[in-house]
Write a protein that holds these residues in place. Structure first.
Motif, PDB file in Angstrom:
ATOM      1  N   VAL A  66      19.539  47.608  23.961  1.00 18.39           N
ATOM      2  CA  VAL A  66      20.573  48.599  23.664  1.00 18.39           C
ATOM      3  C   VAL A  66      21.853  48.243  24.427  1.00 18.39           C
ATOM      4  O   VAL A  66      22.957  48.332  23.877  1.00 18.39           O
ATOM      5  CB  VAL A  66      20.082  50.017  24.022  1.00 18.39           C
ATOM      6  CG1 VAL A  66      21.204  51.036  23.856  1.00 18.39           C
ATOM      7  CG2 VAL A  66      18.886  50.399  23.158  1.00 18.39           C
ATOM      8  N   ASP A  67      21.694  47.799  25.665  1.00 18.70           N
ATOM      9  CA  ASP A  67      22.874  47.436  26.468  1.00 18.70           C
ATOM     10  C   ASP A  67      23.650  46.281  25.839  1.00 18.70           C
ATOM     11  O   ASP A  67      24.879  46.290  25.810  1.00 18.70           O
ATOM     12  CB  ASP A  67      22.444  47.018  27.879  1.00 18.70           C
ATOM     13  CG  ASP A  67      22.765  48.122  28.866  1.00 18.70           C
ATOM     14  OD1 ASP A  67      23.510  49.051  28.477  1.00 18.70           O
ATOM     15  OD2 ASP A  67      22.256  48.062  30.010  1.00 18.70           O
ATOM     16  N   GLU A  95      26.596  58.191  20.857  1.00 16.04           N
ATOM     17  CA  GLU A  95      27.423  57.417  21.786  1.00 16.04           C
ATOM     18  C   GLU A  95      28.274  56.366  21.064  1.00 16.04           C
ATOM     19  O   GLU A  95      29.470  56.220  21.348  1.00 16.04           O
ATOM     20  CB  GLU A  95      26.504  56.732  22.817  1.00 16.04           C
ATOM     21  CG  GLU A  95      27.280  55.873  23.794  1.00 16.04           C
ATOM     22  CD  GLU A  95      26.377  54.953  24.601  1.00 16.04           C
ATOM     23  OE1 GLU A  95      25.254  55.373  24.971  1.00 16.04           O
ATOM     24  OE2 GLU A  95      26.791  53.808  24.846  1.00 16.04           O
ATOM     25  N   ILE A  96      27.662  55.622  20.154  1.00 17.56           N
ATOM     26  CA  ILE A  96      28.403  54.530  19.491  1.00 17.56           C
ATOM     27  C   ILE A  96      29.457  55.096  18.547  1.00 17.56           C
ATOM     28  O   ILE A  96      30.465  54.470  18.278  1.00 17.56           O
ATOM     29  CB  ILE A  96      27.444  53.578  18.720  1.00 17.56           C
ATOM     30  CG1 ILE A  96      26.494  52.876  19.676  1.00 17.56           C
ATOM     31  CG2 ILE A  96      28.201  52.576  17.860  1.00 17.56           C
ATOM     32  CD1 ILE A  96      27.120  51.874  20.606  1.00 17.56           C
ATOM     33  N   TYR A 140      23.691  45.500  22.753  1.00 19.85           N
ATOM     34  CA  TYR A 140      24.351  46.033  21.548  1.00 19.85           C
ATOM     35  C   TYR A 140      25.647  46.745  21.935  1.00 19.85           C
ATOM     36  O   TYR A 140      26.699  46.516  21.339  1.00 19.85           O
ATOM     37  CB  TYR A 140      23.398  46.982  20.802  1.00 19.85           C
ATOM     38  CG  TYR A 140      23.989  47.485  19.511  1.00 19.85           C
ATOM     39  CD1 TYR A 140      23.845  46.774  18.327  1.00 19.85           C
ATOM     40  CD2 TYR A 140      24.739  48.666  19.488  1.00 19.85           C
ATOM     41  CE1 TYR A 140      24.419  47.218  17.150  1.00 19.85           C
ATOM     42  CE2 TYR A 140      25.321  49.117  18.318  1.00 19.85           C
ATOM     43  CZ  TYR A 140      25.155  48.387  17.149  1.00 19.85           C
ATOM     44  OH  TYR A 140      25.751  48.830  15.990  1.00 19.85           O
ATOM     45  N   ARG A 141      25.522  47.610  22.961  1.00 22.54           N
ATOM     46  CA  ARG A 141      26.717  48.337  23.456  1.00 22.54           C
ATOM     47  C   ARG A 141      27.845  47.385  23.816  1.00 22.54           C
ATOM     48  O   ARG A 141      29.005  47.618  23.487  1.00 22.54           O
ATOM     49  CB  ARG A 141      26.349  48.997  24.788  1.00 22.54           C
ATOM     50  CG  ARG A 141      25.947  50.396  24.695  1.00 22.54           C
ATOM     51  CD  ARG A 141      25.900  51.008  26.093  1.00 22.54           C
ATOM     52  NE  ARG A 141      25.131  52.227  25.979  1.00 22.54           N
ATOM     53  CZ  ARG A 141      23.873  52.364  26.390  1.00 22.54           C
ATOM     54  NH1 ARG A 141      23.248  51.365  27.013  1.00 22.54           N
ATOM     55  NH2 ARG A 141      23.252  53.494  26.213  1.00 22.54           N
ATOM     56  N   GLU A 142      27.480  46.299  24.506  1.00 19.99           N
ATOM     57  CA  GLU A 142      28.518  45.341  24.930  1.00 19.99           C
ATOM     58  C   GLU A 142      29.212  44.709  23.729  1.00 19.99           C
ATOM     59  O   GLU A 142      30.420  44.482  23.736  1.00 19.99           O
ATOM     60  CB  GLU A 142      27.906  44.246  25.809  1.00 19.99           C
ATOM     61  CG  GLU A 142      27.717  44.721  27.236  1.00 19.99           C
ATOM     62  CD  GLU A 142      26.739  43.833  28.017  1.00 19.99           C
ATOM     63  OE1 GLU A 142      26.544  42.656  27.638  1.00 19.99           O
ATOM     64  OE2 GLU A 142      26.160  44.356  28.998  1.00 19.99           O
ATOM     65  N   ALA A 161      31.572  47.168  22.321  1.00 19.14           N
ATOM     66  CA  ALA A 161      32.752  47.272  23.199  1.00 19.14           C
ATOM     67  C   ALA A 161      33.679  46.083  22.939  1.00 19.14           C
ATOM     68  O   ALA A 161      34.907  46.232  22.901  1.00 19.14           O
ATOM     69  CB  ALA A 161      32.316  47.317  24.655  1.00 19.14           C
ATOM     70  N   ILE A 200      22.061  57.192  20.972  1.00 22.22           N
ATOM     71  CA  ILE A 200      22.919  56.020  20.763  1.00 22.22           C
ATOM     72  C   ILE A 200      23.817  56.226  19.534  1.00 22.22           C
ATOM     73  O   ILE A 200      24.954  55.753  19.497  1.00 22.22           O
ATOM     74  CB  ILE A 200      22.105  54.699  20.674  1.00 22.22           C
ATOM     75  CG1 ILE A 200      23.017  53.487  20.911  1.00 22.22           C
ATOM     76  CG2 ILE A 200      21.383  54.530  19.365  1.00 22.22           C
ATOM     77  CD1 ILE A 200      23.454  53.291  22.310  1.00 22.22           C
TER      78      ILE A 200
END
Ligand code: SAH
Ligand code: SF4
Ligand code: F3S
Length: 449
Positions: free
Chosen positions: A282-283, A326-327, A285-287, A290, A323
């Protein structure tokens, strides 16, 4: 007398694209496309097996067609696509009246095989090697007038543990960039303006080509975007593992490449992602999100999510909900996990009940709609560029166009605007559509004089 062909297509854009080619090949043999099953001489269904329900729909359709054939025995029925590839014997057994079963790498043989069936009167099954190349330059009859689907990769080599696609489409193979550029250049000559480059893992493009020919999606985008007449380019689907900074920077740099990313996360828990063999956390993916937003703060990000993967706990599911919030996804195709033959996840014993899956899907759909609505509300008052596709189905005085971010937008306007890029100010939004008013651009001084 002209023979008529009816085609029903299930599944993804790749299947739509294959259908367009089958129609093109048949048209070259003199067939005319009809949207009335009752007047067809050939009934063709291009199938999808990504979930079980899609298969069930197929057999109910075939049942209806069998009744048509009982009244008019000269009708030929063909089944192509992923179910044909995957379950040829099953199709034959459940629907013995089917004349042709054709696999995903043989759809271009359709006209010849139909001739053969018509001559011999015996049914044919043609399922070829999944590694076989798919020919370029097939005649194609496109559904749209301005927008075209252009496959750039066939197949998939990822083997996510829930997914049947690698078994029905084979290992991934990129087309040569020159063949893609030639196809697009020919289409611009016919008036096409918008192109969606297709692949299951489109951001892996070019890496499998022979030494010396290796290339990347970023390089292909440069090549395609520079062709005269190409007004808009999109690509889908991106696999998060393969999304590179070079690609994002290229999208940001090229004004006719749309800031639209179909970028599925599939689940919000690292445990489930690991078991799905998605190969990112998940991290990570988040990066990547971003990074996309660093270059393109207003990019549209959509995706796909599965709920009810075997062993998914309420806590895992809560992480998926978290998520999505958040996304801030613009949209998500959501699905309840469906057991697929051959797949490792399908063999697991910790399958969830249909009730639990249905409940989670309902909760996820509610949230994805809320989040999409929230995203769209930011667009009220902004001016968006649309490519006008045509009058809306409901009201001929209202036109529909897509924004750069691939959102459908409705606005009052004259049909002459079809196929043109226009500017529209957004006045009202719904979760998945926008409404607006044409912006009258000031006439440039030199024209006014
Ligand atoms: N290549 C794309 C997805 C192709 S299949 C990707 O990697 O994201 C399209 C979507 O169908 C998937 O994204 C997934 O969300 C869904 N899907 C695939 N297999 C499924 C299954 N067994 N059950 C439910 N949904 C599934
Ligand atoms: Fe299926 Fe995974 Fe390939 Fe997508 S990347 S087509 S989900 S195996
Ligand atoms: Fe369905 Fe085959 Fe596409 S399974 S989603 S039609 S690749």
């Amino acid at each position: 007398m002209t023979k008529r062909l009816y085609v029903k297509t299930y599944g993804c854009q790749m299947n739509l694209s294959d259908s367009e080619k089958m129609v093109g090949l048949m048209a070259a043999k003199g067939y005319q496309l009809t949207d009335d099953e009752l007047e067809a001489d050939v009934l063709l269904v291009n199938t999808c097996s990504v979930r079980e329900r899609a298969e069930e729909k197929l057999f109910s359709l075939l049942g209806q067609w069998n009744q048509l054939k009982a009244k008019k025995p000269s009708i030929l029925i063909g089944v192509t696509g992923c179910v044909a590839q995957q379950e040829k014997d099953h199709v034959r057994k459940r629907a013995p009246y089917v004349d042709l079963v054709i696999g995903t790498h043989n759809f271009h043989d359709l006209p010849d095989l139909l001739d053969e069936v018509a001559q011999t009167g015996s049914p044919i099954t043609r399922i070829g090697n999944l590694k076989a190349p798919i020919p370029d330059d097939l005649p194609t009859m496109r559904e749209g007038k301005y927008h075209a689907w252009v496959p750039i990769i066939y197949g998939c080599s990822y083997f996510c543990t829930y997914c049947i696609v690698p078994y029905t489409r084979g290992p991934y193979q990129s087309r040569q960039p020159e063949a893609i550029a030639r196809e697009i250049a020919d289409l611009t000559a016919e008036g096409f303006k918008e192109f969606t480059l297709l692949g299951q893992t489109v951001d892996k493009y070019g890496l499998d080509l022979p030494e010396g020919d290796k290339t990347t999606l970023a390089a292909l985008l440069r090549l395609v975007a520079a062709l005269p007449g190409v007004e808009r380019v999109r690509f889908l689907t991106s696999h998060p593992l393969d999304m590179t900074e070079e690609l994002v920077a290229t999208v940001a740099e090229l004004s006719n490449v749309m800031e639209y990313f179909h970028f599925p996360i599939q689940a919000g828990s690292d445990k489930v992602l690991g078991e799905m063999k998605r190969l990112y956390t998940v991290d990570q993916y988040r990066e990547k999100v971003a990074m996309i937003r660093r270059y393109l703060p207003d990019a549209t990000i959509s995706g796909d999510i599965i709920v009810g993967f075997p062993g998914e706990t309420e806590e895992d599911f809560a992480a998926t909900l978290a998520i999505v919030d958040e996304i801030d996804f613009d949209s998500n195709n959501t699905a309840s996990y469906s057991i697929r033959p051959w797949t490792p996840a399908g063999k697991r014993e910790d399958q969830l009940s249909e009730d639990v899956k249905a409940d989670r899907l309902r909760r996820l759909n509610q949230l994805t709609t809320e989040v999409a609505f929230r995203r769209n509300r930011r667009l009220v008052g902004t001016v968006q560029e649309l490519l006008v596709e045509g009058p809306s189905a409901k009201n001929p005085e209202v036109l529909m166009g897509r924004t750069r971010g691939n959102k459908q937008c409705f606005f009052p306007g004259s049909p002459d605007l079809q196929g043109q890029l226009v500017k529209v100010e957004i006045t009202e939004v719904r979760p998945f559509t926008l409404r607006g008013e044409l912006v009258r651009t000031a006439v440039p001084l030199e024209l006014a004089l």
